[in-house]
Design an enzyme around this catalytic site. Structure first.
Site, PDB file in Angstrom:
ATOM      1  N   GLY A 165      -6.713  14.396  -0.950  1.00  0.00           N
ATOM      2  CA  GLY A 165      -5.325  13.939  -0.988  1.00  0.00           C
ATOM      3  C   GLY A 165      -4.680  14.252  -2.321  1.00  0.00           C
ATOM      4  O   GLY A 165      -5.355  14.666  -3.274  1.00  0.00           O
ATOM      5  N   GLN A 166      -3.360  14.067  -2.424  1.00  0.00           N
ATOM      6  CA  GLN A 166      -2.678  14.437  -3.666  1.00  0.00           C
ATOM      7  C   GLN A 166      -3.146  13.600  -4.851  1.00  0.00           C
ATOM      8  O   GLN A 166      -3.260  14.097  -5.973  1.00  0.00           O
ATOM      9  CB  GLN A 166      -1.164  14.385  -3.508  1.00  0.00           C
ATOM     10  CG  GLN A 166      -0.523  13.052  -3.231  1.00  0.00           C
ATOM     11  CD  GLN A 166       1.010  13.121  -3.379  1.00  0.00           C
ATOM     12  OE1 GLN A 166       1.562  13.891  -4.179  1.00  0.00           O
ATOM     13  NE2 GLN A 166       1.709  12.312  -2.602  1.00  0.00           N
TER      14      GLN A 166
ATOM     15  N   THR B 244      -1.712   7.599   5.559  1.00  0.00           N
ATOM     16  CA  THR B 244      -0.438   7.528   4.845  1.00  0.00           C
ATOM     17  C   THR B 244       0.760   8.048   5.637  1.00  0.00           C
ATOM     18  O   THR B 244       1.878   8.050   5.118  1.00  0.00           O
ATOM     19  CB  THR B 244      -0.527   8.325   3.524  1.00  0.00           C
ATOM     20  OG1 THR B 244      -0.889   9.681   3.820  1.00  0.00           O
ATOM     21  CG2 THR B 244      -1.565   7.714   2.593  1.00  0.00           C
TER      22      THR B 244
ATOM     23  N   ALA C  73      -6.754   7.024   2.652  1.00  0.00           N
ATOM     24  CA  ALA C  73      -5.834   6.117   3.345  1.00  0.00           C
ATOM     25  C   ALA C  73      -5.143   6.851   4.479  1.00  0.00           C
ATOM     26  O   ALA C  73      -5.062   8.085   4.490  1.00  0.00           O
ATOM     27  CB  ALA C  73      -4.779   5.577   2.379  1.00  0.00           C
TER      28      ALA C  73
ATOM     29  N   TYR D 178       2.604   0.826   8.869  1.00  0.00           N
ATOM     30  CA  TYR D 178       1.909   1.346   7.687  1.00  0.00           C
ATOM     31  C   TYR D 178       1.872   0.284   6.590  1.00  0.00           C
ATOM     32  O   TYR D 178       0.816  -0.024   6.032  1.00  0.00           O
ATOM     33  CB  TYR D 178       2.619   2.613   7.188  1.00  0.00           C
ATOM     34  CG  TYR D 178       2.207   3.022   5.798  1.00  0.00           C
ATOM     35  CD1 TYR D 178       0.941   3.552   5.554  1.00  0.00           C
ATOM     36  CD2 TYR D 178       3.084   2.874   4.717  1.00  0.00           C
ATOM     37  CE1 TYR D 178       0.551   3.919   4.274  1.00  0.00           C
ATOM     38  CE2 TYR D 178       2.705   3.242   3.442  1.00  0.00           C
ATOM     39  CZ  TYR D 178       1.442   3.755   3.228  1.00  0.00           C
ATOM     40  OH  TYR D 178       1.063   4.111   1.943  1.00  0.00           O
TER      41      TYR D 178
ATOM     42  N   ASP E 156     -16.726   9.933   5.181  1.00  0.00           N
ATOM     43  CA  ASP E 156     -15.618   9.284   5.874  1.00  0.00           C
ATOM     44  C   ASP E 156     -15.744   7.774   5.684  1.00  0.00           C
ATOM     45  O   ASP E 156     -16.773   7.181   6.032  1.00  0.00           O
ATOM     46  CB  ASP E 156     -15.683   9.649   7.360  1.00  0.00           C
ATOM     47  CG  ASP E 156     -14.471   9.181   8.141  1.00  0.00           C
ATOM     48  OD1 ASP E 156     -13.947   8.087   7.853  1.00  0.00           O
ATOM     49  OD2 ASP E 156     -14.045   9.908   9.056  1.00  0.00           O
TER      50      ASP E 156
ATOM     51  N   ASP F 193     -17.417  10.328 -21.242  1.00  0.00           N
ATOM     52  CA  ASP F 193     -17.989   9.025 -20.886  1.00  0.00           C
ATOM     53  C   ASP F 193     -17.886   8.733 -19.390  1.00  0.00           C
ATOM     54  O   ASP F 193     -18.294   7.666 -18.932  1.00  0.00           O
ATOM     55  CB  ASP F 193     -17.291   7.920 -21.673  1.00  0.00           C
ATOM     56  CG  ASP F 193     -15.780   7.888 -21.432  1.00  0.00           C
ATOM     57  OD1 ASP F 193     -15.218   8.954 -21.106  1.00  0.00           O
ATOM     58  OD2 ASP F 193     -15.172   6.816 -21.551  1.00  0.00           O
TER      59      ASP F 193
ATOM     60  N   ASP G  10       4.646   0.275  -2.154  1.00  0.00           N
ATOM     61  CA  ASP G  10       5.875  -0.511  -2.177  1.00  0.00           C
ATOM     62  C   ASP G  10       6.261  -1.000  -0.784  1.00  0.00           C
ATOM     63  O   ASP G  10       7.020  -1.954  -0.639  1.00  0.00           O
ATOM     64  CB  ASP G  10       7.017   0.326  -2.756  1.00  0.00           C
ATOM     65  CG  ASP G  10       7.170   1.693  -2.075  1.00  0.00           C
ATOM     66  OD1 ASP G  10       6.135   2.313  -1.770  1.00  0.00           O
ATOM     67  OD2 ASP G  10       8.314   2.136  -1.861  1.00  0.00           O
TER      68      ASP G  10
ATOM     69  N   LYS H 284      -1.418  -1.714   4.987  1.00  0.00           N
ATOM     70  CA  LYS H 284      -1.724  -1.651   3.555  1.00  0.00           C
ATOM     71  C   LYS H 284      -1.778  -3.057   2.952  1.00  0.00           C
ATOM     72  O   LYS H 284      -2.612  -3.344   2.089  1.00  0.00           O
ATOM     73  CB  LYS H 284      -0.692  -0.787   2.823  1.00  0.00           C
ATOM     74  CG  LYS H 284      -0.744   0.695   3.173  1.00  0.00           C
ATOM     75  CD  LYS H 284      -2.085   1.332   2.816  1.00  0.00           C
ATOM     76  CE  LYS H 284      -2.259   1.518   1.326  1.00  0.00           C
ATOM     77  NZ  LYS H 284      -3.531   2.213   0.991  1.00  0.00           N
TER      78      LYS H 284
END
Length: 291
Positions: free
Chosen positions: A10-11, A65, A63, A134, A39, A27, A105, A138
């Site tokens: 994902g991004q 999304t 997730a 969605y 998965d 570290d 959000d 979440k």
């Protein structure tokens, strides 16, 4: 610190890998897993791998999304965003690793009244009341973590965009290559969160062994039309933009009209202010090699 990353394609997962590769992080030992490699809904495999690797931290970037897709595929969204997250929280409790989880959000209702009452954005303790599936999944995922393990870090972000994956900035740039004019909504307000900032702030919180829930987004309040306008201005792209109401675009899921996150708690914890949204956008456009 042994850090195990889930959702590596994902991004945000790609940003984690890129940032750690380009910065001196001797570290940190990073183990990255794509969804095809591990998965999060395959519980036995997840359990076996985490018991084998014994990470200090698990960063969950996996997730469901697709906001509109979640309305049609409710069971799948529930399985990934709630049930699998609960299992990770249970493993966190059993194996004593810190669970870092990203939320949204969209757990908030985003009403115009909230925009008036929370001009600096939603604080972390504002009552959640998601208006789409969605956001609901979440929120339930967040609650599953809080109710299961104290050793967690939940970071809510908004309007996520970065150099990898799909996001609003990259979509606008692509559409500008194909069209002479665009319609963009001007009745949804918030602020973008840039993935590089997410990784930087997440690492800073980890190094302080911080726990709890934090909000992360850029400084400023804008709508999508203003965001698009600035993308094209900074990129020196000549395109006709028309501001329209959300009603012009039919979507499966209802969107909040206001989703600004208040970042004061994070600023107090780290002693640094969030990046201004224009500054963050300028940096991203340079990463994308846009003028």
């Amino acid at each position: 610190m042994k850090l195990l990353l889930l959702g590596a394609t994902g991004q945000l997962g790609k940003e984690w890998q890129s940032f750690l590769a380009q910065n001196e992080t001797d570290d940190i030992e990073l183990l990255s897993y794509t969804s095809s490699q591990l998965d999060i809904t395959h519980y036995r495999e997840v359990s076996d791998e985490l018991r084998k690797q014994k990470p200090d931290v698990v960063v969950n970037c996996a997730a469901y999304t697709d906001v509109d897709g979640a309305e049609k595929h409710r069971k799948q969204a529930q399985k990934i965003n709630v049930e699998a997250v609960l299992y990770l929280a249970e493993l966190s409790q059993q194996l004593e690793f810190k669970l870092v989880h990203y939320s949204t959000d969209y757990v908030f209702p985003g009403s115009q009244l909230d925009k008036q009452e929370c001009p600096r954005g939603y604080p972390e303790d504002h009552p959640a009341d998601p208006i789409n599936w969605y956001g609901k999944t979440k929120w339930e995922g967040e609650q599953a973590i809080r109710n299961t393990t104290a050793n967690h870090l939940i970071i809510r972000v908004s309007w996520l965009c970065g150099q990898f994956g799909s996001n609003f900035v990259k979509t606008m740039l692509k559409l500008a290559e194909e069209r002479d004019s665009l319609q963009v909504v001007d009745d949804q307000w918030g602020s973008p969160t840039f993935t590089e900032e997410v990784v930087k702030k997440s690492l800073a919180l980890l190094k302080k062994d911080t726990k709890g829930t934090y909000h992360l987004c850029s400084k400023g309040l804008i709508n999508w039309y203003e965001f698009a306008q600035t993308i094209f201005t900074l990129s020196e792209i000549d395109i006709t933009l028309e501001a329209v109401d959300s009603s012009v675009f039919a979507t499966e899921a209802e969107r909040p009209s206001f989703s600004k996150l208040n970042t004061q708690k994070l600023a107090d914890e780290l002693g640094s202010e969030p990046v201004d949204w224009k500054e963050g956008l300028t940096s991203l456009l340079k990463q994308l090699d846009v003028k």
